[in-house]
Design a protein around this motif. Structure first.
Motif, short mmCIF file in Angstrom:
data_model
loop_
_atom_site.label_atom_id
_atom_site.label_comp_id
_atom_site.label_asym_id
_atom_site.label_seq_id
_atom_site.Cartn_x
_atom_site.Cartn_y
_atom_site.Cartn_z
N LEU A 13 0.85 -1.23 0.09
CA LEU A 13 -0.08 -0.01 0.12
C LEU A 13 0.73 1.23 0.11
O LEU A 13 0.71 2.29 0.63
CB LEU A 13 -1.02 0.06 0.98
CG LEU A 13 -1.87 -1.17 1.32
CD1 LEU A 13 -2.73 -1.35 2.64
CD2 LEU A 13 -2.93 -1.35 0.11
N ALA A 14 1.73 1.29 -0.83
CA ALA A 14 2.69 2.14 -0.96
C ALA A 14 2.28 3.64 -1.21
O ALA A 14 2.87 4.66 -0.85
CB ALA A 14 4.12 2.07 -1.80
N GLU A 15 1.15 3.60 -2.03
CA GLU A 15 0.22 4.94 -2.49
C GLU A 15 -0.11 5.59 -1.31
O GLU A 15 -0.73 6.82 -1.44
CB GLU A 15 -0.31 4.61 -3.76
CG GLU A 15 -1.85 4.14 -3.08
CD GLU A 15 -1.69 2.59 -2.87
OE1 GLU A 15 -2.58 1.93 -2.55
OE2 GLU A 15 -0.52 2.14 -3.05
N LEU A 16 -0.58 4.92 -0.22
CA LEU A 16 -1.37 5.66 0.96
C LEU A 16 -0.39 6.05 1.66
O LEU A 16 0.86 5.78 2.00
CB LEU A 16 -1.97 4.52 1.56
CG LEU A 16 -3.20 3.59 0.99
CD1 LEU A 16 -3.86 2.78 1.65
CD2 LEU A 16 -4.27 4.62 0.33
N PRO A 17 -0.99 7.36 2.67
CA PRO A 17 -0.03 8.10 3.52
C PRO A 17 0.00 6.96 4.66
O PRO A 17 -0.66 6.06 4.90
CB PRO A 17 -1.17 8.97 3.97
CG PRO A 17 -2.06 9.24 2.68
CD PRO A 17 -2.17 7.96 2.15
N GLN A 18 0.93 7.01 5.42
CA GLN A 18 1.26 5.88 6.52
C GLN A 18 0.19 5.85 7.63
O GLN A 18 0.03 4.60 7.80
CB GLN A 18 2.39 6.63 7.31
CG GLN A 18 2.77 5.75 8.50
CD GLN A 18 4.38 6.11 9.08
OE1 GLN A 18 4.74 7.10 8.95
NE2 GLN A 18 4.59 5.35 10.08
N ALA A 19 -0.67 6.93 7.91
CA ALA A 19 -1.84 6.70 8.71
C ALA A 19 -2.86 5.79 8.22
O ALA A 19 -3.33 4.73 8.59
CB ALA A 19 -2.16 7.93 9.19
N LEU A 20 -3.07 6.27 6.91
CA LEU A 20 -4.22 5.24 6.17
C LEU A 20 -3.68 4.00 5.92
O LEU A 20 -4.41 2.99 5.93
CB LEU A 20 -4.69 5.85 4.98
CG LEU A 20 -5.35 7.30 5.03
CD1 LEU A 20 -5.71 7.93 3.70
CD2 LEU A 20 -6.62 7.09 6.09
N ARG A 21 -2.33 3.63 5.53
CA ARG A 21 -1.90 2.39 5.46
C ARG A 21 -1.99 1.55 6.64
O ARG A 21 -2.31 0.30 6.62
CB ARG A 21 -0.30 2.48 4.87
CG ARG A 21 0.31 1.17 4.73
CD ARG A 21 1.70 1.58 4.35
NE ARG A 21 2.07 2.53 3.51
CZ ARG A 21 3.01 3.40 3.82
NH1 ARG A 21 3.74 3.53 4.88
NH2 ARG A 21 2.97 4.40 2.90
N TRP A 22 -1.65 2.10 7.92
CA TRP A 22 -1.75 1.53 9.23
C TRP A 22 -3.09 1.00 9.36
O TRP A 22 -3.37 -0.18 9.75
CB TRP A 22 -1.17 2.29 10.19
CG TRP A 22 -1.08 1.57 11.44
CD1 TRP A 22 -1.87 1.67 12.57
CD2 TRP A 22 0.01 0.68 12.00
NE1 TRP A 22 -1.26 0.87 13.67
CE2 TRP A 22 -0.12 0.48 13.42
CE3 TRP A 22 1.14 0.32 11.41
CZ2 TRP A 22 0.83 -0.46 14.03
CZ3 TRP A 22 2.18 -0.37 11.92
CH2 TRP A 22 1.77 -0.97 13.26
N ARG A 23 -4.23 2.02 9.27
CA ARG A 23 -5.57 1.65 9.30
C ARG A 23 -5.98 0.47 8.30
O ARG A 23 -6.66 -0.48 9.07
CB ARG A 23 -6.51 2.88 9.16
CG ARG A 23 -6.40 3.90 10.01
CD ARG A 23 -6.51 3.78 11.34
NE ARG A 23 -7.73 3.18 11.70
CZ ARG A 23 -8.14 2.78 12.69
NH1 ARG A 23 -7.47 3.21 13.88
NH2 ARG A 23 -9.80 2.32 13.14
N GLU A 24 -5.51 0.36 7.37
CA GLU A 24 -6.17 -0.59 6.31
C GLU A 24 -5.46 -1.84 6.89
O GLU A 24 -6.16 -2.92 6.94
CB GLU A 24 -5.65 -0.32 4.80
CG GLU A 24 -5.86 -1.49 3.70
CD GLU A 24 -7.24 -1.75 3.72
OE1 GLU A 24 -7.51 -2.93 3.12
OE2 GLU A 24 -8.20 -0.81 4.30
#
Length: 211
Positions: A13-24
């Motif tokens: 999920l490299a295209e997502l910001p770190q916070a959104l990546r963590w939530r996913e």
């Protein structure tokens, strides 16, 4: 027409910001645990998150969000599993009936299971020596019926009898991650949950009853 091949999951999920990546990643792990009927190991959960994901911290964040809920994430049998909190067991039994609960062990079964858990792999003859009474095959046979013990390797003693060991189901039923989490025997005695070996005098059936 050839069947369409499913595209591999994007775990990084490299295209997502770190916070959104963590939530996913949290949502994926929670979904896997929610649908699993048995404890899920690290190698399974690693399939749905990125290579650099700190899985232990991720699960801690999920657990923190479950505070106040009637269920929790527990570390059991080398993996993680959702389970209801103990204080809600009465409500579950009232709704689903006593038949849904695991049968309580008798005092004799609990004693034999305790010896197997701490001394495994151990033979029936050795269990009899430790209890001071002959332990029947019938009593031993009731424990595999609850998926708590299984046959282990044969003993090197004469006759090569089978030994007995606990199963992953034993860890699950008693909420243990590994056998290293078993309480100290002296602590059990001090708490009054286990009599000292010298005071054990249970009415164990003799081997002649089931031969």
């Amino acid at each position: 027409m050839a069947p369409k091949t499913a595209e591999p999951m994007d775990t990084e999920l490299a295209e997502l910001p770190q916070a959104l990546r963590w939530r996913e990643w949290m949502a994926r792990v929670e979904a896997v645990l929610f649908t699993a009927s048995e404890p899920v190991g690290r190698e399974v959960l690693a399939r749905v998150v990125g290579r650099d994901c700190a899985l232990d911290l991720l699960i801690e964040d999920i657990a923190a969000e479950l505070v106040g809920r009637p269920y929790e994430i527990a570390r059991i049998a080398g993996g993680w599993q959702f389970r209801t909190r103990p204080q809600h067991s009465a409500a579950i039994r009232a709704a689903l009936g006593e038949g849904e609960a695991v049968r309580d062990l008798t005092q004799n079964e609990a004693l034999v299971l305790t010896i197997i858990a701490y001394m495994q792999p151990v033979t029936r003859r050795a269990i009899s020596r430790l209890t001071g009474r002959e332990v029947s095959r019938d009593l031993i046979a009731r424990l595999p019926g609850q998926a708590l013990i299984a046959r282990g390797p044969r003993s090197p003693e004469p006759g090569a009898p089978y030994t007995y060991v606990t199963t992953p189901g034993f860890l699950v039923q008693f909420g243990l991650e590994t056998l290293r989490d078993l309480p100290d025997l002296e602590a059990l005695e001090d708490a009054g949950l286990l009599k000292p070996a010298a005071d054990i005098a249970l009415d164990l059936p003799t081997s002649g009853e089931d031969e």
